[in-house]
Design a protein around this motif. Structure first.
Motif, PDB file in Angstrom:
ATOM      1  N   ASN A  92      26.170 -34.066 -18.443  1.00 58.83           N
ATOM      2  CA  ASN A  92      26.630 -34.446 -17.112  1.00 58.83           C
ATOM      3  C   ASN A  92      25.885 -33.745 -15.984  1.00 58.83           C
ATOM      4  OD1 ASN A  92      28.674 -36.330 -17.940  1.00 58.83           O
ATOM      5  ND2 ASN A  92      29.822 -34.578 -18.665  1.00 58.83           N
ATOM      6  N   MET A 144      16.186 -24.249 -16.419  1.00 61.03           N
ATOM      7  CA  MET A 144      17.127 -25.306 -16.102  1.00 61.03           C
ATOM      8  C   MET A 144      18.539 -24.964 -16.544  1.00 61.03           C
ATOM      9  SD  MET A 144      16.088 -27.934 -14.410  1.00 61.03           S
ATOM     10  CE  MET A 144      15.487 -26.689 -13.295  1.00 61.03           C
ATOM     11  N   ASP A 155      27.820 -32.365  -8.607  1.00 64.33           N
ATOM     12  CA  ASP A 155      26.652 -31.789  -9.264  1.00 64.33           C
ATOM     13  C   ASP A 155      25.646 -32.871  -9.665  1.00 64.33           C
ATOM     14  OD1 ASP A 155      25.809 -29.137 -10.005  1.00 64.33           O
ATOM     15  OD2 ASP A 155      25.596 -29.972 -11.991  1.00 64.33           O
ATOM     16  N   ALA A 156      26.178 -33.979 -10.139  1.00 66.78           N
ATOM     17  CA  ALA A 156      25.259 -35.020 -10.598  1.00 66.78           C
ATOM     18  C   ALA A 156      24.547 -35.669  -9.435  1.00 66.78           C
ATOM     19  CB  ALA A 156      26.042 -36.064 -11.388  1.00 66.78           C
ATOM     20  N   ALA A 157      25.119 -35.517  -8.220  1.00 67.98           N
ATOM     21  CA  ALA A 157      24.536 -36.204  -7.076  1.00 67.98           C
ATOM     22  C   ALA A 157      23.312 -35.475  -6.559  1.00 67.98           C
ATOM     23  CB  ALA A 157      25.566 -36.346  -5.969  1.00 67.98           C
ATOM     24  N   ALA A 200      25.592 -40.573  -9.294  1.00 68.53           N
ATOM     25  CA  ALA A 200      24.246 -40.956  -8.824  1.00 68.53           C
ATOM     26  C   ALA A 200      23.344 -41.231  -9.999  1.00 68.53           C
ATOM     27  CB  ALA A 200      23.665 -39.879  -7.960  1.00 68.53           C
ATOM     28  N   ALA A 238      12.645 -41.200 -10.185  1.00 67.83           N
ATOM     29  CA  ALA A 238      11.711 -40.533 -11.093  1.00 67.83           C
ATOM     30  C   ALA A 238      11.048 -41.550 -12.013  1.00 67.83           C
ATOM     31  CB  ALA A 238      12.434 -39.462 -11.909  1.00 67.83           C
ATOM     32  N   PRO A 290      19.966 -33.074  -7.223  1.00 70.39           N
ATOM     33  CA  PRO A 290      19.074 -32.556  -8.254  1.00 70.39           C
ATOM     34  C   PRO A 290      19.142 -31.044  -8.349  1.00 70.39           C
ATOM     35  CG  PRO A 290      17.831 -33.548  -6.464  1.00 70.39           C
ATOM     36  CD  PRO A 290      19.247 -33.723  -6.133  1.00 70.39           C
ATOM     37  N   PHE A 291      19.157 -30.360  -7.270  1.00 74.69           N
ATOM     38  CA  PHE A 291      19.211 -28.897  -7.339  1.00 74.69           C
ATOM     39  C   PHE A 291      20.258 -28.407  -6.354  1.00 74.69           C
ATOM     40  CE2 PHE A 291      15.442 -29.124  -9.673  1.00 74.69           C
ATOM     41  CZ  PHE A 291      14.620 -30.037  -9.048  1.00 74.69           C
ATOM     42  N   LEU A 299      22.398 -34.325 -14.532  1.00 78.55           N
ATOM     43  CA  LEU A 299      21.304 -35.250 -14.772  1.00 78.55           C
ATOM     44  C   LEU A 299      19.918 -34.627 -14.663  1.00 78.55           C
ATOM     45  CD1 LEU A 299      21.018 -38.140 -15.495  1.00 78.55           C
ATOM     46  CD2 LEU A 299      20.746 -38.687 -13.105  1.00 78.55           C
ATOM     47  N   MET A 300      19.621 -34.043 -13.498  1.00 82.10           N
ATOM     48  CA  MET A 300      18.267 -33.543 -13.284  1.00 82.10           C
ATOM     49  C   MET A 300      17.921 -32.352 -14.169  1.00 82.10           C
ATOM     50  SD  MET A 300      16.967 -35.727 -11.571  1.00 82.10           S
ATOM     51  CE  MET A 300      16.815 -36.779 -10.170  1.00 82.10           C
ATOM     52  N   ILE A 355      12.382 -36.372  -7.266  1.00 80.32           N
ATOM     53  CA  ILE A 355      11.371 -35.929  -8.226  1.00 80.32           C
ATOM     54  C   ILE A 355      10.351 -37.039  -8.372  1.00 80.32           C
ATOM     55  CG2 ILE A 355      10.935 -35.335 -10.627  1.00 80.32           C
ATOM     56  CD1 ILE A 355      13.589 -34.117 -10.822  1.00 80.32           C
ATOM     57  N   ILE A 397       9.242 -25.972 -10.930  1.00 77.28           N
ATOM     58  CA  ILE A 397      10.452 -25.568 -11.645  1.00 77.28           C
ATOM     59  C   ILE A 397      10.328 -24.133 -12.117  1.00 77.28           C
ATOM     60  CG2 ILE A 397      11.942 -26.053 -13.593  1.00 77.28           C
ATOM     61  CD1 ILE A 397      12.023 -28.283 -11.718  1.00 77.28           C
ATOM     62  N   PHE A 403      23.408 -29.121 -20.537  1.00 81.28           N
ATOM     63  CA  PHE A 403      22.914 -30.162 -19.650  1.00 81.28           C
ATOM     64  C   PHE A 403      23.796 -31.403 -19.586  1.00 81.28           C
ATOM     65  CE2 PHE A 403      19.507 -27.630 -18.849  1.00 81.28           C
ATOM     66  CZ  PHE A 403      18.670 -27.389 -19.925  1.00 81.28           C
ATOM     67  N   MET A 418      17.121 -33.734 -17.491  1.00 82.68           N
ATOM     68  CA  MET A 418      15.810 -34.360 -17.620  1.00 82.68           C
ATOM     69  C   MET A 418      14.729 -33.314 -17.833  1.00 82.68           C
ATOM     70  SD  MET A 418      15.911 -37.350 -14.732  1.00 82.68           S
ATOM     71  CE  MET A 418      14.227 -37.885 -14.905  1.00 82.68           C
ATOM     72  N   SER A 423      18.210 -43.711  -6.302  1.00 85.73           N
ATOM     73  CA  SER A 423      18.745 -42.379  -6.560  1.00 85.73           C
ATOM     74  C   SER A 423      17.878 -41.672  -7.591  1.00 85.73           C
ATOM     75  CB  SER A 423      20.169 -42.499  -7.089  1.00 85.73           C
ATOM     76  OG  SER A 423      20.138 -43.131  -8.349  1.00 85.73           O
ATOM     77  N   GLY A 424      18.175 -40.411  -7.763  1.00 88.23           N
ATOM     78  CA  GLY A 424      17.435 -39.475  -8.588  1.00 88.23           C
ATOM     79  C   GLY A 424      16.697 -40.009  -9.793  1.00 88.23           C
ATOM     80  N   LYS A 425      17.433 -40.391 -10.846  1.00 85.02           N
ATOM     81  CA  LYS A 425      16.732 -40.709 -12.088  1.00 85.02           C
ATOM     82  C   LYS A 425      15.900 -41.968 -11.949  1.00 85.02           C
ATOM     83  CE  LYS A 425      20.719 -43.106 -14.122  1.00 85.02           C
ATOM     84  NZ  LYS A 425      21.689 -42.913 -13.032  1.00 85.02           N
TER      85      LYS A 425
END
Lengths: 292, 331, 393
Positions: free
Chosen positions: A92, B304, B2-4, A292, B127, B6-7, A94-95, B70, B261, A90, A98, B122-124
């Motif tokens: 780097n 995940m 990828d970090a940008a 992000a 949430a 969520p899925f 982020l989602m 999320i 999920i 996990f 989490m 943004s994402g986090k």
């Protein structure tokens, strides 16, 4: 109501709260700062630290000075197994991080329920004396926790700024690829960072459990506190964690004493929401523009 | 990149719009309507009602997830809808169906108000804001005793539709509303808005540059999802004849997320599968309660780490593996 | 196999052969349902229910079973988790009624769970012996309810304890009520506040969000109000321990007691010398001969602190089985209900004479007037100060 004794007590309570909050938040912010993992299992690691201290200090009777770091060390070592199995997928991301850490939290907490049952236990206090200063009462165990927090904070800062490993961690946090190009073994550095983060969570957890009480669900509140402190101070920032912890501790002490517990909750939640909306990177963090 | 997001983009589990789908949907509906006539046991009917209700929340959250957000406040919106309808009906004698409509409108209005502010995050951060907001809603419901009955809630909630008193009748009502909601979500996802949502999830900036009113789309979808889960809240209150804040905590919001999920957040079927799975499993594992949560946790990690499409992807892989085997033996 | 075992086996087989006609008459299994919190924070209460009832069920089964009319039934206790929520209570009740086919349910414990459960048990005419404190539970169903409260709620024991306090500690003028902001807390605090006020004492109230463990700011605030007595009322045992410790650590010198709990043993063990002088509502006298026997039997099976509610549930089960025995039927719940309502005067093993009450408060006599005790921690030991039989109008 505002007698000097009350004001003194407010300040003392605030310092004691701040100390615990800073300890709890440090591991959390380290993990995010270096590996971009929002660790929902942070509270669970703290809880495990509590049980470790319960056995080492409460049952086996090791000297306190030895038991506290040993308990944290055992949990951190066990945590390495989780690092290899779970967390390294996990980094780097982020989602997934989490939600994956959420899964780890569920698994750890309810395994603890199976092993140790739900009822609350106490770890015998290391110090029972109460120091009297003016009209203010300072329980010695709280003073010791405050001292430990300051000491750990100092050690941690030294580690991050004065050692090669700390430098490597910060380099990896800034840019993994360039760090690797410079010859840094990021896998080992990540592992070290993870170990330290869990160590601190477990350390905070042991002290938290001893100050309050120990149960499998004990970690819920430390997790919430970690979030609030780290959002206040800025995710990934160590001075931020210290600042956030101090702010939260004193605000809570002042508001709860003067206006009641409900007001304090509303204000801290409201402040966090406001901060997330207006300045999500916190007081001392940096806005991540590319990520992000 | 990828970090940008969520899925990642949907993993090839595309819904073919052909007679197979239509047949499948008809079969599912027939099953939902028909089975109580064969097995009349009230316990199973209540279970079915619970599944129908949870489906509303899971599929409406799915809308938000497909947009890349999320939300951990979904259950809070459910509570707002439920309390609004109950208070209007019991304190002000507002009749059905207006109380149900109000129960959908109230959370939608709230979404319209706070949406433009929080959906920019943004994402986090989104949430976390939703998590905190959910907590504030829960605290408010618990503190404001004079209005909400506080932690003890409001009991004696009358039947939703006057005269509709049997469990079976309520089941059919729940199935009806649930089916309408799922159909609406499916329609949105497969239509133009679905494509817009996907592009927003891929890259907000690019979407904005292509002329998409990003915030407006997000807020609209947020409002629709909130309205749906608000209706679930209304139905929940009338099902139990009782409403209290404990049903609308972050634990329930998390449940909706876990359903998506585990089932597979890439596709609507995943949300459906996850909801059914999460309601039925505790009943099957009654003797092994301690293991349930551990199992959920492990499944979350596995999904995940390596199986982002969840149960649906697992089934797809199994299906493909079976086809492979058959081909190999046939050759 | 040695001689003793062989002899025992022969005796048993012979005994079985001789009693064969009796066993041949036995009706099958009699299932009793139980609902309580078996996961999460309320597990201690749920376990108390499960263990208390299990102790009695095993006792009866060891003696051959429950004799109902001409048949003897082996008892089976099926306990389900309600997760302390209304939906959980409802689901558990429905499962017990429709899948396990029980006619009798013992539990649940919290008011939301009870309200959820009785929405299923009452229409199904299933008798429910619970511990839900909300008045509506007994009031709303009044007329033809199938639910009974088998322990005094705060409405019954609160005023009685406050009366005792007023008589024995007349110097108390101002009381602090600190409680969590949950269903029980929000119900108990107003009830107790009016009881204190009725005796001329001033009150100060503070509700906190469950999960809080650092009470020193709250307690500092409390001390600034000049209170003489801190009432822990509906706090969980864990929180009660912390409140006692932290209050004493910041210098509170007034009396600390608990009209609720009870958490006497937890406080005695975990607060150590700081617990000196603590008094509490106590649901059972473990120092009596019957109490000691119960504790011994309990500890033989389960380690740790004996939850004081276990005897209460044992008692409820004992009353239920006696009612079934008297009614001569385990399936006609109307007859069993009548027998249960007519149980006044029956001597139970642990609590003595049964007395029902509640007509004035609830419109129906389904509130058990269970006696209670006031315990006190003196010199590191927990002792009984007095027993009170509350009036239950």
């Amino acid at each position: 109501m505002l007698t000097p004794a009350i004001i003194g007590q407010i300040l003392v309570n605030g310092a004691s709260l701040s100390a615990i909050y800073v300890l709890i938040a440090l591991g959390f912010t380290l993990l995010f700062g270096i590996m971009r993992v929002v660790n929902f299992a942070h509270g669970a690691f703290a809880m495990l630290g509590g049980y470790a201290l319960y056995y080492l200090y409460g049952s086996l009777g090791l000297p306190y000075v030895l038991a506290v770091p040993a308990a944290a060390g055992i949990v951190a070592a066990a945590g390495l197994a989780l690092e290899v199995l779970v967390f390294r997928w996990f980094y780097n991301r982020l989602m997934p991080g989490m939600i994956g850490s959420l899964g780890v939290n569920l698994a750890l907490v309810f395994s603890a329920v199976l092993i140790w049952d739900v009822y609350e236990r106490s770890i015998p206090p290391a110090f029972v004396d109460i120091v009297r200063l003016g009209g203010v009462l300072l329980p010695l165990d709280r003073l010791v926790v405050t001292g430990i927090a300051a000491f750990v904070l100092l050690l941690f800062w030294l580690l991050m700024t004065r050692t090669r490993q700390g430098l490597a961690m910060r380099a990896a946090a800034q840019d993994v690829e360039i760090a690797e190009a410079q010859g840094i073994d990021t896998i080992r550095i990540y592992r070290l960072a993870f170990f330290i983060a869990v160590f601190m969570a477990a350390l905070a957890g042991g002290l938290y459990a001893q100050t309050y009480s120990l149960s499998p669900f004990m970690g819920e509140r430390p997790l919430l506190v970690a979030f609030i402190v780290v959002i206040l101070g800025g995710m990934g920032s160590i001075p931020g964690a210290a600042l956030g912890g101090i702010i939260l501790g004193f605000v809570e002490s002042i508001l709860s004493t003067l206006y009641g517990a409900a007001t304090s909750s509303f204000v801290s939640f409201g402040a966090v929401i406001l901060l997330l909306v207006l300045r999500p990177w916190g007081l001392l963090g940096t806005p991540d523009t590319m990520r992000a | 990149m990828d970090a940008a997001q969520p899925f990642a983009a949907a993993r090839g589990v595309v819904l073919p719009r052909n007679w197979a789908t239509a047949a499948g949907i008809t079969a599912a509906l027939a099953l939902a309507v028909g089975w109580p006539l064969l097995i009349g046991n009230p316990f199973f009917i209540t279970l079915g009602t619970t599944i129908a209700l949870e489906l509303i929340g899971a599929t409406s959250l799915h809308l938000l997830l497909r947009m890349g957000h999320i939300s951990l406040a979904h259950a809070a919106f459910m509570g707002i809808g439920g309390y609004t309808a109950v208070l209007l009906r019991m304190r002000m004698d507002v009749p059905f169906p207006f109380d149900l409509i109000a129960g959908a409108l109230a959370p939608a209005l709230l979404a319209l108000v706070i949406g433009p502010v929080i959906l920019r995050l943004s994402g986090k951060y989104f949430a976390l804001v939703t998590f905190m907001s959910g907590e504030i809603v829960r605290l408010s419901l618990t503190q404001w005793s004079s209005l909400t009955g506080g932690a003890n809630g409001i009991f004696g909630v009358p039947p939703l539709v006057p005269g509709l008193t049997s469990g079976l009748q309520f089941y059919y009502l729940a199935v009806l509303i649930s089916a309408v909601c799922i159909a609406l979500v499916a329609r949105l996802l497969t239509g133009e808005i679905g494509r817009v949502m996907a592009s927003i999830r891929e890259s907000e900036r690019l979407a904005a540059c292509s002329g998409i009113p990003v915030v407006r789309v997000k807020v609209t979808v947020f409002a629709i999802a909130s309205a749906m889960v608000g209706m679930q809240g209304v139905l929940h209150a009338h099902h139990l004849h009782y409403i209290d804040p404990s049903a609308f905590t972050s634990v329930q919001s998390l449940n909706f997320l876990v359903m998506n999920i585990i089932g597979g957040a890439d596709h609507l079927i995943g949300a459906v599968a996850g909801a059914v799975f999460l309601v039925i499993l505790p009943e099957l594992l009654r003797d092994y309660q301690g293991l349930q949560q551990i199992l959920f946790g492990i499944i979350l990690v596995i999904v995940m780490a390596g199986l982002p499409g969840g149960l649906v992807q697992l089934i797809g892989l199994g299906w493909r593996a079976a086809l492979d085997l058959r081909r190999r033996f046939a050759a | 196999m040695n001689g003793t075992t062989r002899r025992r086996l022969l005796l048993a087989t012979g005994g079985a052969v001789l009693t064969a006609p009796a066993i041949a008459q036995s009706g099958g299994e009699l299932k009793i349902g139980g609902i309580g919190s078996l996961s999460g924070g309320g597990t201690a209460w749920g376990l108390a229910l499960q263990r208390g009832v299990t102790l009695l069920v095993d006792e009866i089964n060891a003696q051959g079973g429950l004799k109902v009319g001409s048949r003897t039934h082996r008892l089976r206790f099926v306990m389900l988790d309600d997760q302390y929520t209304a939906a959980g209570g409802r689901t558990a009740a429905e499962r017990l009624i429709n899948l396990e086919k029980v006619h009798f349910v013992i539990g649940p414990i919290g008011s939301p769970a009870v309200l959820g459960a009785i929405s299923a048990t009452t229409p199904a005419k299933v008798i429910c012996l619970h511990q839900g404190f909300a008045s509506a539970i007994l009031k709303n169903d009044a007329g033809a309810p199938y639910n009974f409260r088998i322990i005094c709620s705060t409405v019954e024991f609160g005023p009685a304890m406050v009366d005792w306090l007023h008589t024995n500690l007349p110097q108390v003028k101002k009381v602090a009520l600190v409680a969590p902001n949950d269903a029980t807390g929000q119900f108990v605090v107003p009830t107790l506040a009016s009881a204190y006020k009725a005796k001329g004492m001033g009150t100060w109230t503070e509700m906190f969000d469950r999960g809080l463990q650092e009470f020193t700011p709250l307690l500092t605030r409390m001390m600034a109000q000049g209170v003489d007595l801190l009432d822990l009322n509906s706090n969980s045992p864990g929180d009660s321990v912390l409140l006692v410790k932290q209050a004493r650590q910041i210098g509170f010198r007034g009396t600390i007691w608990q009209v609720g709990g009870p958490a006497v043993e937890e406080i005695r063990v975990n607060a150590g010398p700081l617990a000196e002088g603590f008094m509490s509502w106590e649901v059972f006298d473990f120092t009596s001969p019957a109490g000691q026997a119960f504790a011994t039997a309990y500890r033989a099976r389960w380690p740790g602190i004996v939850n004081a509610h276990a005897p209460v549930w044992y008692n409820a089960a004992e009353m239920l089985f006696e009612a079934i025995r008297r009614a001569g039927t385990a399936s006609d719940t109307d007859q069993v209900r009548a027998a249960l309502e007519g149980l006044d005067g029956y001597e139970t093993k642990l609590f003595g004479r049964v007395a029902w009450g509640g007509m004035a408060n609830y419109g129906v006599r389904h509130q058990l007037a269970l006696p209670f005790w006031i315990a006190e921690i003196k010199g590191g030991e927990a002792g009984i100060r007095t027993m009170i039989r509350p009036a239950v109008p």
